[in-house]
Structure formats: structure tokens, C-alpha cells
Scaffold this active site. Sequence first.
Site: not given
Length: 345
Positions: A67, A215-216, A221
Amino acid sequence: MSSEQQNAGKIATARLGGANGPEVGVQGLGCMGMSFAYGPTDADEARATLERALELGVTLYDTADVYGAGENEKFIAPFVAAHRDEITLATKFSLSLDSSDPAKRSIRNDRPYVRQCVEDSLRRLGVDEIDLYYMHRRDVSVPIEETAASMAELVQEGKVRQLGLSEVTAQELRAAHAVHPIAALQSEWSLFSRDIENNVVGAARELGVTVVPYSPLGRGFLTGSFTDAEKELTADDFRRHQPRYHGANAAANAALLEPVRRIADAHGATPGQIALAWVQQRSRVWDGLTVVPIPGTRKRSRVEENTAATRIELSADELELLEPVAGRVTGDRYADMSFSSAGRE
Ligand SMILES: NC(=O)c1ccc[n+]([C@@H]2O[C@H](COP(=O)([O-])OP(=O)(O)OC[C@H]3O[C@@H](n4cnc5c(N)ncnc54)[C@H](OP(=O)(O)O)[C@@H]3O)[C@@H](O)[C@H]2O)c1
């Protein structure tokens, strides 16, 4: 202050990797976006978010060497130093990006690389020991048993406390676990991404491995905060390269949020909170499984919103309404899915 007063307002806890593992808040914090992938960051607000999360009972903090090519580990280091005994610190090795071409990535799992990476992460994070060390991606040319053995050496040497794997198959998880206990499986799991339920979730439950859904929020989105990544997000935002978040796919996928919004309205909640409650509640659907999602945010208000979702209970009818959503999503999770466990099962 009594411990009851101290715990007031904090989220519930769970054991990471079984009864002898550390107690962590049932929701962790993904730190990636603070330095990488999701456009410009307000560093002061991100630092305040790390602190606010801890006040709310979040104790599992997730980063990786890739990252920002080490920048994210360096960014959270002062927070780690200030709260070393209060938090469970997770980082990862194996992935690196080519600075001249971000679309190019390499994956290494060999012993010399594992050993080099752990030293680099320890230095950047400013700690003697990493609480949870993950293999980020599988290099299929290296037997998983070999990588697990290299990682186990780090535990024996006191550099790492617990081991984790990301994006592995059920078979890989079992093989690694036979070499050394695996505490956590970190893979994408959300209302939109349920591939892991086919195989590896069952293996994790059986082996007592905690599942840490990444990414829960479907990278944001599912909160409805953006629809078409290409049109709405900055040029350097990674989500512009994810097939499900642009063009016709994004428009079709946005329409799938309608039942999520309806359920959110009924609870006086946000769609993002319903998405988080859904993934948190997988621990009940998969009775006996421990689930600790790590939504990522750089904003205090959002960490407050996200942690509040741990208290939302979805009814059987609501779960049923959400059941078909993932099957209707169009577009892959990544433009290049060659790394994913799905292709190896
Ligand atoms: N193992 C792996 O391969 C892997 C892959 C990807 C990620 N991860 C880890 O998992 C963590 C979480 O995944 P993720 O960050 O990709 O995706 P995510 O948690 O699904 O979504 C993060 C995005 O949602 C936004 N967001 C968060 N809370 C929100 C809210 N309440 N309302 C509206 N928007 C909200 C964030 O923006 P703001 O920051 O602006 O709030 C960010 O853009 C990462 O930080 C990383 O540590 C691991």
C-alpha cells in the site's frame, strides 16, 4: 474509570484465530485508502480516524507493504507506537507494483523474499513484532507448504505472532494450516462478492480460522457514494480499473442496490450499514464462524457510521431479499483475475 465505563459505546469483541487468539473488536479498520488506491487523502483527518476507531472499540488495524510501496505502514507507525498494547496490527507481504507501470504487479512467496519483507515491514512500522502477518497473494510456483514453513519460522523467531492468508483456496488453506495454525483468512466478501462461500469459508469454519472480509463495502460502491468510477473518481483511483464499477456494468450494478436502500430505510440506517451488517451476520449464517470485516475509511464520521452497523440485526426476510444480489452483479472484481483463488479451485 471502571472497565464497564471504559467499554460503554464500544463494539463487541471476538477472538482472532480461536480461543487462544487475541480479543479484537468485531469490526477492524482497513487503512489502505489512507495512502493508496482511492485518490487524495486528508492526512490529519485520516490520523484522527485511526484514533476515533480505537475509541469505538476497533482494535484490528490492517495494512500491507504494497500500500503506497511502504507508505501506508509508515503512515500508521506513530499511531501504532502510541497504542501498541491496545491494538492488533496486521500487515502483508508478497505483492509489489512496478512504479513505472501500476498495472504491472509481481507476486513472490519464496523464503528469502518473505524474510526480507518482514524485516522491511517491522522497520517501517517501528515494532519488534507483527501481530498478524498475511501472505497477500499466492505465487503458484512456490508450494504453499513451503511458504507456510517460511512464515512459521518468523513466529518461532518472535517476529510475528499469528499467520494469515489472503485469496487462497480451501485446499491451500488446509495445506498451510497443517504446517502451522492459520489464524485468519482475508478475502473479498460482501453483498457483491460471495465466491469464497463456495469452498474456503467452510474450510475456515472447520479449522477455526477467522474470516476477515476485505472490501465489505464493495470499495464504497455499496454505500451509493459513487456509481461510475470512470466518470466520478479521480484519475489515480484504482476503482476506475475494476470492471464492475464503470460503464454499463456500473449502471446495472447500481440498480441492484434498490433492496439494500429499502432495508436501510426500514432500519433508519444507510445502505453501507446494511452491507456491513450483512457481512457481519455471516457468522450466524455460517454458524460457528468468526467474522471480522475491515471496512476502509479515512473519515471519523464514517468510522462512527460503520461501527454502528455492528449493532444492526437483519431479519430472515431481509437476508432472503439480499440473497440474489451477488449472483446478479456484472463485471469482475479485478481487471486481471489471474491471481484469484476461484481459478485454482
Ligand atoms: N487482501 C487483499 O487483497 C485486500 C484488497 C483490498 C483491500 N484490502 C484491505 O481491506 C480494507 C477495506 O477494503 P477497501 O478499502 O478496499 O474497501 P471497502 O472497505 O469496501 O470500501 C472503502 C471505500 O468506501 C468508502 N467508505 C467507507 N465507509 C463509508 C461510508 N460509511 N459511507 C460512504 N463511503 C464509505 C471509503 O472512502 P473514505 O476513505 O473516503 O471514507 C473507501 O473509498 C482495505 O483498507 C485494506 O486494508 C485487502
